[in-house]
Design a protein around this motif. Sequence first.
Motif, PDB file in Angstrom:
ATOM      1  N   ARG A  33      -8.779  18.207  17.845  1.00 33.90           N
ATOM      2  CA  ARG A  33      -9.782  18.758  16.923  1.00 33.90           C
ATOM      3  C   ARG A  33     -11.183  18.289  17.293  1.00 33.90           C
ATOM      4  NH1 ARG A  33      -9.217  17.539  10.564  1.00 33.90           N
ATOM      5  NH2 ARG A  33      -9.420  15.422  11.391  1.00 33.90           N
ATOM      6  N   THR A  38       2.596   6.916   1.738  1.00 36.11           N
ATOM      7  CA  THR A  38       3.607   7.811   2.306  1.00 36.11           C
ATOM      8  C   THR A  38       4.703   8.118   1.288  1.00 36.11           C
ATOM      9  OG1 THR A  38       3.160   6.967   4.498  1.00 36.11           O
ATOM     10  CG2 THR A  38       5.304   7.990   4.173  1.00 36.11           C
ATOM     11  N   GLY A  79       0.163   7.325  11.610  1.00 34.46           N
ATOM     12  CA  GLY A  79      -0.140   8.511  12.408  1.00 34.46           C
ATOM     13  C   GLY A  79       0.679   8.514  13.680  1.00 34.46           C
ATOM     14  N   PHE A 139       0.874  -1.177   0.000  1.00 29.54           N
ATOM     15  CA  PHE A 139       0.000   0.000   0.000  1.00 29.54           C
ATOM     16  C   PHE A 139       0.904   1.217   0.000  1.00 29.54           C
ATOM     17  CE2 PHE A 139      -2.367   3.196   2.504  1.00 29.54           C
ATOM     18  CZ  PHE A 139      -3.689   3.072   2.060  1.00 29.54           C
ATOM     19  N   GLY A 157       5.537  -1.196   3.471  1.00 29.36           N
ATOM     20  CA  GLY A 157       5.734  -2.575   3.909  1.00 29.36           C
ATOM     21  C   GLY A 157       5.553  -3.549   2.756  1.00 29.36           C
ATOM     22  N   ASN A 187      -7.528   3.732   8.850  1.00 30.57           N
ATOM     23  CA  ASN A 187      -8.356   3.462  10.036  1.00 30.57           C
ATOM     24  C   ASN A 187      -8.317   1.982  10.409  1.00 30.57           C
ATOM     25  OD1 ASN A 187      -9.181   6.101  10.160  1.00 30.57           O
ATOM     26  ND2 ASN A 187     -11.162   5.740   9.169  1.00 30.57           N
ATOM     27  N   ARG A 200      -4.912   1.185  11.874  1.00 33.72           N
ATOM     28  CA  ARG A 200      -4.767   1.803  13.204  1.00 33.72           C
ATOM     29  C   ARG A 200      -5.575   1.024  14.244  1.00 33.72           C
ATOM     30  NH1 ARG A 200      -5.695   8.047  11.062  1.00 33.72           N
ATOM     31  NH2 ARG A 200      -3.580   8.350  10.261  1.00 33.72           N
ATOM     32  N   SER A 248       3.295  12.589   7.602  1.00 30.77           N
ATOM     33  CA  SER A 248       2.150  13.054   8.385  1.00 30.77           C
ATOM     34  C   SER A 248       1.138  13.832   7.552  1.00 30.77           C
ATOM     35  CB  SER A 248       2.625  13.930   9.557  1.00 30.77           C
ATOM     36  OG  SER A 248       3.226  13.113  10.527  1.00 30.77           O
TER      37      SER A 248
HETATM   38  P1  TGC Z   1      -8.653  16.496   6.493  1.00 32.48           P
HETATM   39  O1  TGC Z   1      -9.116  17.763   5.897  1.00 32.48           O
HETATM   40  O2  TGC Z   1      -8.750  16.265   7.955  1.00 32.48           O
HETATM   41  O3  TGC Z   1      -9.307  15.273   5.763  1.00 32.48           O
HETATM   42  C1  TGC Z   1      -9.345  15.163   4.366  1.00 32.48           C
HETATM   43  C2  TGC Z   1     -10.504  14.259   4.072  1.00 32.48           C
HETATM   44  O4  TGC Z   1     -10.258  12.988   4.667  1.00 32.48           O
HETATM   45  C3  TGC Z   1     -11.264  12.719   5.649  1.00 32.48           C
HETATM   46  N1  TGC Z   1     -10.567  12.068   6.755  1.00 32.48           N
HETATM   47  C4  TGC Z   1     -10.794  10.800   7.082  1.00 32.48           C
HETATM   48  N2  TGC Z   1     -11.660   9.900   6.604  1.00 32.48           N
HETATM   49  C5  TGC Z   1     -11.647   8.689   7.153  1.00 32.48           C
HETATM   50  N3  TGC Z   1     -10.805   8.365   8.150  1.00 32.48           N
HETATM   51  C6  TGC Z   1      -9.924   9.221   8.657  1.00 32.48           C
HETATM   52  N4  TGC Z   1      -9.084   8.859   9.624  1.00 32.48           N
HETATM   53  C7  TGC Z   1      -9.896  10.521   8.131  1.00 32.48           C
HETATM   54  N5  TGC Z   1      -9.153  11.632   8.374  1.00 32.48           N
HETATM   55  C8  TGC Z   1      -9.587  12.562   7.525  1.00 32.48           C
HETATM   56  C9  TGC Z   1     -11.866  14.050   6.010  1.00 32.48           C
HETATM   57  O5  TGC Z   1     -13.170  13.903   6.511  1.00 32.48           O
HETATM   58  C10 TGC Z   1     -11.807  14.765   4.699  1.00 32.48           C
HETATM   59  O6  TGC Z   1     -12.858  14.276   3.901  1.00 32.48           O
HETATM   60  P2  TGC Z   1     -13.652  15.292   2.939  1.00 32.48           P
HETATM   61  O7  TGC Z   1     -14.680  14.437   2.272  1.00 32.48           O
HETATM   62  O8  TGC Z   1     -14.216  16.329   3.861  1.00 32.48           O
HETATM   63  O9  TGC Z   1     -12.625  15.846   2.001  1.00 32.48           O
HETATM   64  O10 TGC Z   1      -7.205  16.297   6.010  1.00 32.48           O
HETATM   65  P3  TGC Z   1      -5.949  16.863   6.508  1.00 32.48           P
HETATM   66  O11 TGC Z   1      -5.039  16.926   5.353  1.00 32.48           O
HETATM   67  O12 TGC Z   1      -6.196  18.117   7.330  1.00 32.48           O
HETATM   68  O13 TGC Z   1      -5.527  15.636   7.458  1.00 32.48           O
HETATM   69  C11 TGC Z   1      -5.221  15.786   8.691  1.00 32.48           C
HETATM   70  C12 TGC Z   1      -4.486  14.588   9.265  1.00 32.48           C
HETATM   71  C13 TGC Z   1      -3.201  15.062   9.918  1.00 32.48           C
HETATM   72  C14 TGC Z   1      -5.401  13.987  10.311  1.00 32.48           C
HETATM   73  C15 TGC Z   1      -4.153  13.511   8.199  1.00 32.48           C
HETATM   74  O14 TGC Z   1      -3.311  14.047   7.233  1.00 32.48           O
HETATM   75  C16 TGC Z   1      -3.469  12.312   8.798  1.00 32.48           C
HETATM   76  O15 TGC Z   1      -4.118  11.379   9.311  1.00 32.48           O
HETATM   77  N6  TGC Z   1      -2.115  12.230   8.726  1.00 32.48           N
HETATM   78  C17 TGC Z   1      -1.378  11.071   9.145  1.00 32.48           C
HETATM   79  C18 TGC Z   1      -1.198  10.205   7.954  1.00 32.48           C
HETATM   80  C19 TGC Z   1      -0.612   8.898   8.325  1.00 32.48           C
HETATM   81  O16 TGC Z   1      -1.081   8.224   9.227  1.00 32.48           O
HETATM   82  N7  TGC Z   1       0.434   8.526   7.580  1.00 32.48           N
HETATM   83  C20 TGC Z   1       1.140   7.346   7.844  1.00 32.48           C
HETATM   84  C21 TGC Z   1       0.600   6.206   7.030  1.00 32.48           C
HETATM   85  S1  TGC Z   1       1.565   4.833   7.272  1.00 32.48           S
HETATM   86  C22 TGC Z   1       2.044   4.546   5.694  1.00 32.48           C
HETATM   87  O17 TGC Z   1       1.692   5.108   4.719  1.00 32.48           O
HETATM   88  C23 TGC Z   1       2.792   3.407   5.595  1.00 32.48           C
HETATM   89  S2  TGC Z   1       1.601   2.210   5.368  1.00 32.48           S
HETATM   90  C24 TGC Z   1       2.220   1.496   4.111  1.00 32.48           C
HETATM   91  C25 TGC Z   1       2.945   0.334   4.620  1.00 32.48           C
HETATM   92  O18 TGC Z   1       3.365   0.244   5.797  1.00 32.48           O
HETATM   93  O19 TGC Z   1       3.073  -0.515   3.766  1.00 32.48           O
END
Ligand code: TGC
Length: 387
Positions: free
Chosen positions: A378, A134, A367, A131, A166, A243, A246, A140
């Motif tokens: 928030r 990132t 995250g 997947f 991964g 989600n 997590r 982030s």
């Molecule tokens: P934001 O404006 O909050 O949201 C954008 C749209 O997304 C929706 N949303 C979600 N929907 C479902 N579940 C969630 N947890 C959601 N969080 C946000 C939100 O409702 C909105 O939808 P819409 O329809 O209104 O447009 O977006 P933002 O850019 O302000 O995001 C804020 C933040 C910091 C929470 C978000 O960017 C975030 O969660 N960042 C952390 C990302 C993260 O966890 N990255 C690490 C991933 S690990 C990885 O990729 C490695 S996995 C691959 C592997 O290991 O193989």
Amino acid sequence: MTTIDTLFNVADYVTEEEREWQRKAREFAQTKIKPTIEQDFEDKRLRKELIAEVGKAGFYGMYMQGYGMAGASSVAYGLVAMEFEAVDSGFRTVLSVQGSLAMGAIYKFGSEEQKNEWLPRMAAGEAIGCFGLTEPQGGSDPSTMITTAKREGDEWVINGKKRWIGLATEADVAVIWAKDEEGIVRGFVVPTNTPGFTATAIENKLSMRASLQCEIDLVDVRLPATAILPESRGLGSPFKCLNEARYGIAWGVMGAARDCLEVAVERSQTREVFGTPIGGKQIIQAKLADCFLEYQKGLLVALHLGRLKDAGKLTHGQISVGKLNNVREAIQIASVARSILGGDGITNDFPVMRHMANLESVRTYEGTDEIHALVIGRELTGIAAFA
Ligand code: TGC
């Protein structure tokens, strides 16, 4: 079952079927992963032969329905994640990447053809998925993604880079997230033998050494029009997959915490200092009691999330509570357990330092602590404070 499992009897709130999944996972993890885990961690080796065996045992995507998946409860899946992570976070990560992220994305957003092509084989462990969300410039804030998908005639052309992915060097298929020409994030199903797709393992890790994280380069990767995940649109799509992962982490890390606590209790009964077992010293018992409280509270948090998820009521704010709390407390439990083991605690005669090192990755991926604190902030204030 040890006293740690029975004293507070959280197991009483789990069904017989869920307990059976847990028992099966415990046996798998203890007999197939544990015997070589210290050496695998030392040698930076992911036991690739086990990836298929996890599929044969039915654990990948087990909480989803159809396409070869078991349709078990989310609580059952959480218990499985916990048993895997009680041995090592690395193989629980394999479970998350394959099941929750790669299969989860295809299941949620794929066409019927994509689901039929990939999900049964992935569920069986016959095809491996990864997947790619990132990117190297920072995990982030995926909204700054620079990977693009351009439409050229009947094809999509993808260019970009992904990091911390991964299983990518072993994968048959990658779910790649990219911005289309309107700047909208879309998901693509990319067979990894497509020209222009290159994956390279990240070698210099001091954590998750018995697992596999990679970089992906995408250079003019040409895909048929049908490669897009038709139901994906916007960042909310990959976030919905995060989600799931997590949620699994909130359970999984309680397994690592349990293992540390069990080792510390056992050591406190057998190690003598100043002529008596250290478990007879008040300071050690107080440390063990604090660890036990946080372990049991973490389990209850995970169980609450699981029951909400099975009822279709779980929100992403609630998942942030579980991810932040349980990873933070698992790290604290590992640290206190290490202190009870004294100097021996830093050796690989015990699993505690390995769990500690792994948990630093777990607190960072899917995250960070800071991101989940801000998601909760928030929810409480109605004000986003990410920037
Ligand atoms: P934001 O404006 O909050 O949201 C954008 C749209 O997304 C929706 N949303 C979600 N929907 C479902 N579940 C969630 N947890 C959601 N969080 C946000 C939100 O409702 C909105 O939808 P819409 O329809 O209104 O447009 O977006 P933002 O850019 O302000 O995001 C804020 C933040 C910091 C929470 C978000 O960017 C975030 O969660 N960042 C952390 C990302 C993260 O966890 N990255 C690490 C991933 S690990 C990885 O990729 C490695 S996995 C691959 C592997 O290991 O193989």
